[in-house]
Design a protein around this motif. Structure first.
Motif, PDB file in Angstrom:
ATOM      1  N   VAL A  74      65.380  59.764  26.572  1.00  0.00           N
ATOM      2  CA  VAL A  74      66.662  59.572  27.253  1.00  0.00           C
ATOM      3  C   VAL A  74      66.665  58.215  27.959  1.00  0.00           C
ATOM      4  CG1 VAL A  74      68.258  60.504  28.994  1.00  0.00           C
ATOM      5  CG2 VAL A  74      66.838  62.066  27.645  1.00  0.00           C
ATOM      6  N   ILE A  75      67.756  57.469  27.805  1.00  0.00           N
ATOM      7  CA  ILE A  75      67.857  56.152  28.439  1.00  0.00           C
ATOM      8  C   ILE A  75      68.451  56.327  29.835  1.00  0.00           C
ATOM      9  CG2 ILE A  75      68.983  53.885  28.269  1.00  0.00           C
ATOM     10  CD1 ILE A  75      68.744  54.638  25.093  1.00  0.00           C
ATOM     11  N   LEU A  76      67.695  55.875  30.828  1.00  0.00           N
ATOM     12  CA  LEU A  76      68.081  56.111  32.224  1.00  0.00           C
ATOM     13  C   LEU A  76      68.040  54.805  33.012  1.00  0.00           C
ATOM     14  CD1 LEU A  76      65.938  59.334  32.778  1.00  0.00           C
ATOM     15  CD2 LEU A  76      68.423  59.239  32.500  1.00  0.00           C
ATOM     16  N   LEU A 110      80.470  58.578  24.866  1.00  0.00           N
ATOM     17  CA  LEU A 110      79.504  58.533  25.970  1.00  0.00           C
ATOM     18  C   LEU A 110      78.412  57.568  25.535  1.00  0.00           C
ATOM     19  CD1 LEU A 110      77.332  61.772  25.777  1.00  0.00           C
ATOM     20  CD2 LEU A 110      78.780  60.996  23.951  1.00  0.00           C
ATOM     21  N   CYS A 111      77.411  57.348  26.364  1.00  0.00           N
ATOM     22  CA  CYS A 111      76.282  56.512  25.950  1.00  0.00           C
ATOM     23  C   CYS A 111      75.784  57.020  24.599  1.00  0.00           C
ATOM     24  CB  CYS A 111      75.157  56.595  26.992  1.00  0.00           C
ATOM     25  SG  CYS A 111      73.577  55.952  26.383  1.00  0.00           S
ATOM     26  N   GLN A 112      75.564  56.123  23.676  1.00  0.00           N
ATOM     27  CA  GLN A 112      75.222  56.519  22.312  1.00  0.00           C
ATOM     28  C   GLN A 112      73.714  56.689  22.099  1.00  0.00           C
ATOM     29  OE1 GLN A 112      77.800  57.118  19.696  1.00  0.00           O
ATOM     30  NE2 GLN A 112      78.751  57.437  21.705  1.00  0.00           N
ATOM     31  N   SER A 113      72.959  56.720  23.186  1.00  0.00           N
ATOM     32  CA  SER A 113      71.505  56.973  23.135  1.00  0.00           C
ATOM     33  C   SER A 113      70.848  56.162  22.010  1.00  0.00           C
ATOM     34  CB  SER A 113      71.225  58.465  22.952  1.00  0.00           C
ATOM     35  OG  SER A 113      71.695  59.177  24.051  1.00  0.00           O
ATOM     36  N   CYS A 114      71.053  54.852  22.066  1.00  0.00           N
ATOM     37  CA  CYS A 114      70.594  53.970  20.986  1.00  0.00           C
ATOM     38  C   CYS A 114      69.073  54.009  20.806  1.00  0.00           C
ATOM     39  CB  CYS A 114      71.013  52.529  21.272  1.00  0.00           C
ATOM     40  SG  CYS A 114      72.776  52.344  21.567  1.00  0.00           S
ATOM     41  N   GLU A 115      68.673  53.910  19.555  1.00  0.00           N
ATOM     42  CA  GLU A 115      67.238  53.844  19.246  1.00  0.00           C
ATOM     43  C   GLU A 115      66.683  52.472  19.642  1.00  0.00           C
ATOM     44  OE1 GLU A 115      66.702  55.941  15.524  1.00  0.00           O
ATOM     45  OE2 GLU A 115      64.914  54.671  15.215  1.00  0.00           O
ATOM     46  N   ASN A 116      67.447  51.421  19.314  1.00  0.00           N
ATOM     47  CA  ASN A 116      67.079  50.060  19.754  1.00  0.00           C
ATOM     48  C   ASN A 116      68.032  49.684  20.888  1.00  0.00           C
ATOM     49  OD1 ASN A 116      65.287  49.906  17.629  1.00  0.00           O
ATOM     50  ND2 ASN A 116      66.726  48.842  16.301  1.00  0.00           N
ATOM     51  N   ALA A 117      67.834  50.252  22.047  1.00  0.00           N
ATOM     52  CA  ALA A 117      68.816  50.106  23.124  1.00  0.00           C
ATOM     53  C   ALA A 117      68.844  48.685  23.690  1.00  0.00           C
ATOM     54  CB  ALA A 117      68.505  51.108  24.222  1.00  0.00           C
ATOM     55  N   PRO A 118      69.932  47.926  23.425  1.00  0.00           N
ATOM     56  CA  PRO A 118      70.001  46.560  23.940  1.00  0.00           C
ATOM     57  C   PRO A 118      70.029  46.509  25.463  1.00  0.00           C
ATOM     58  CG  PRO A 118      72.057  47.151  22.793  1.00  0.00           C
ATOM     59  CD  PRO A 118      71.104  48.286  22.606  1.00  0.00           C
ATOM     60  N   CYS A 119      70.549  47.573  26.089  1.00  0.00           N
ATOM     61  CA  CYS A 119      70.622  47.616  27.550  1.00  0.00           C
ATOM     62  C   CYS A 119      69.221  47.620  28.164  1.00  0.00           C
ATOM     63  CB  CYS A 119      71.403  48.849  27.993  1.00  0.00           C
ATOM     64  SG  CYS A 119      70.725  50.377  27.289  1.00  0.00           S
ATOM     65  N   VAL A 120      68.288  48.262  27.479  1.00  0.00           N
ATOM     66  CA  VAL A 120      66.908  48.319  27.979  1.00  0.00           C
ATOM     67  C   VAL A 120      66.229  46.974  27.740  1.00  0.00           C
ATOM     68  CG1 VAL A 120      64.661  49.462  27.683  1.00  0.00           C
ATOM     69  CG2 VAL A 120      66.760  50.819  27.638  1.00  0.00           C
ATOM     70  N   GLU A 174      75.487  52.662  36.362  1.00  0.00           N
ATOM     71  CA  GLU A 174      75.355  54.075  36.008  1.00  0.00           C
ATOM     72  C   GLU A 174      75.766  54.286  34.553  1.00  0.00           C
ATOM     73  OE1 GLU A 174      76.855  56.153  40.153  1.00  0.00           O
ATOM     74  OE2 GLU A 174      78.297  55.769  38.582  1.00  0.00           O
ATOM     75  N   LYS A 175      75.378  55.421  34.043  1.00  0.00           N
ATOM     76  CA  LYS A 175      75.766  55.828  32.691  1.00  0.00           C
ATOM     77  C   LYS A 175      75.444  57.293  32.494  1.00  0.00           C
ATOM     78  CE  LYS A 175      72.727  55.154  29.352  1.00  0.00           C
ATOM     79  NZ  LYS A 175      71.946  56.405  29.387  1.00  0.00           N
ATOM     80  N   CYS A 176      75.858  57.844  31.365  1.00  0.00           N
ATOM     81  CA  CYS A 176      75.474  59.212  30.997  1.00  0.00           C
ATOM     82  C   CYS A 176      73.953  59.316  30.992  1.00  0.00           C
ATOM     83  CB  CYS A 176      76.030  59.546  29.610  1.00  0.00           C
ATOM     84  SG  CYS A 176      75.228  60.964  28.835  1.00  0.00           S
ATOM     85  N   ALA A 183      75.481  43.871  27.440  1.00  0.00           N
ATOM     86  CA  ALA A 183      74.712  44.123  26.210  1.00  0.00           C
ATOM     87  C   ALA A 183      75.155  45.380  25.472  1.00  0.00           C
ATOM     88  CB  ALA A 183      73.227  44.234  26.547  1.00  0.00           C
ATOM     89  N   CYS A 184      75.717  46.337  26.176  1.00  0.00           N
ATOM     90  CA  CYS A 184      76.085  47.615  25.531  1.00  0.00           C
ATOM     91  C   CYS A 184      77.288  47.411  24.611  1.00  0.00           C
ATOM     92  CB  CYS A 184      76.412  48.671  26.591  1.00  0.00           C
ATOM     93  SG  CYS A 184      77.051  50.187  25.835  1.00  0.00           S
ATOM     94  N   PRO A 185      77.133  47.684  23.319  1.00  0.00           N
ATOM     95  CA  PRO A 185      78.234  47.451  22.376  1.00  0.00           C
ATOM     96  C   PRO A 185      79.438  48.353  22.624  1.00  0.00           C
ATOM     97  CG  PRO A 185      76.184  47.997  21.216  1.00  0.00           C
ATOM     98  CD  PRO A 185      75.946  48.228  22.669  1.00  0.00           C
ATOM     99  N   TYR A 186      79.247  49.448  23.352  1.00  0.00           N
ATOM    100  CA  TYR A 186      80.330  50.419  23.548  1.00  0.00           C
ATOM    101  C   TYR A 186      80.882  50.410  24.966  1.00  0.00           C
ATOM    102  CZ  TYR A 186      77.466  51.795  19.637  1.00  0.00           C
ATOM    103  OH  TYR A 186      76.707  51.767  18.500  1.00  0.00           O
ATOM    104  N   LYS A 187      80.343  49.544  25.802  1.00  0.00           N
ATOM    105  CA  LYS A 187      80.753  49.485  27.208  1.00  0.00           C
ATOM    106  C   LYS A 187      80.644  50.867  27.858  1.00  0.00           C
ATOM    107  CE  LYS A 187      81.541  45.116  26.964  1.00  0.00           C
ATOM    108  NZ  LYS A 187      80.394  44.836  26.112  1.00  0.00           N
ATOM    109  N   ALA A 188      79.496  51.513  27.597  1.00  0.00           N
ATOM    110  CA  ALA A 188      79.285  52.869  28.095  1.00  0.00           C
ATOM    111  C   ALA A 188      78.678  52.904  29.495  1.00  0.00           C
ATOM    112  CB  ALA A 188      78.385  53.631  27.125  1.00  0.00           C
ATOM    113  N   ARG A 189      78.414  51.717  30.062  1.00  0.00           N
ATOM    114  CA  ARG A 189      77.844  51.639  31.413  1.00  0.00           C
ATOM    115  C   ARG A 189      78.915  51.207  32.413  1.00  0.00           C
ATOM    116  NH1 ARG A 189      71.820  50.026  31.908  1.00  0.00           N
ATOM    117  NH2 ARG A 189      70.988  51.567  30.501  1.00  0.00           N
TER     118      ARG A 189
END
Ligand code: SF4
Ligand code: SF4
Ligand code: SF4
Length: 201
Positions: A83-85, A58-68, A116-118, A100-106
């Motif tokens: 929480v990243i929303l 699922l979304c890995q709730s990154c501390e340095n979130a590249p998506c943001v 959308e995402k978790c 940007a998401c390394p895990y393609k969680a979006r």
């Protein structure tokens, strides 16, 4: 600063897919889209010494979130609980965060033309828990602030010890979602890269 995240115990996960289904039901997710997906890792080894485990991603709730960081409109943001929303009123579906998401969680919601995402089920406030946590028949999922000594997740991490704790590969984004996997179950697969729909090992 608070950082709500998730811990998943792979020693307990039986790959029943209940979390996948609960997530889709709770969040009214479109056909063919998943915010939470259970992967089968393995089997690896040579008979009779085979190993296999299940890995819910699922979304890995990154501390340095590249998506943001890449979001040009401020639609992707971090709330007071960490929480990243995504604010759908601000999202222009430019897809920058998907790249940007390394895990393609979006994922892209074609009906509403937004990303959308978790959400860690942000709409379900404590003491309620996310749908996937409640639905897990193996009681393998824990949610909370990993730095808060009173949280379930912090207690569980201390109980199992750091040698049994793993994360998905870190490209500088600092994923905070953690996985428990001990040698008695299987060896952790260290992928060089990770995508939400990975190629077969
Ligand atoms: S798709 Fe939406 S959330 Fe993603 S970067 Fe573009 S505006 Fe931001
Ligand atoms: S896993 Fe992807 S969507 Fe989630 S915070 Fe990290 S970069 Fe953003
Ligand atoms: S926390 Fe909620 S949105 Fe995230 S994977 Fe679990 S059920 Fe889905």
């Amino acid at each position: 600063m608070k950082k709500k995240t998730m811990l998943i115990d792979l020693d307990r996960c039986i790959g029943c897919f209940s979390c996948e289904i609960a997530c889709k039901n709770e969040n009214n997710i479109d056909l063919g889209v998943q915010w939470n997906k259970v992967f089968t890792m393995g089997p690896t080894g040579v008979f009779p010494d085979l190993e296999m485990y299940f890995l819910p991603a699922l979304c890995q709730s990154c501390e340095n979130a590249p998506c943001v960081e890449v979001c040009p409109t401020g639609a992707s943001y971090i709330n007071e609980e960490g929480v990243i929303l995504v604010d759908h009123n601000k999202c222009i579906a430019c897809m920058a965060c998907i790249s940007a998401c390394p895990y393609k969680a979006r994922s892209f919601n074609g009906k509403n033309q937004v990303i959308e995402k978790c959400t860690l089920c942000d709409h379900l406030k404590a003491p309620d828990k996310p749908a996937c946590v409640k639905a897990c028949c193996a009681k393998a999922r824990f949610v909370g602030d990993a730095e808060d000594p009173q949280s379930d997740i912090n207690k569980k991490i201390r109980e199992v010890g750091t040698k049994n704790i793993h994360t998905l590969p870190d490209a500088g984004n600092k994923p905070t979602v953690k996985y428990i996997l001990s040698d008695k179950t299987a060896k952790w697969h260290d992928r060089k890269s990770w995508v939400f729909f990975p190629e077969k090992d």
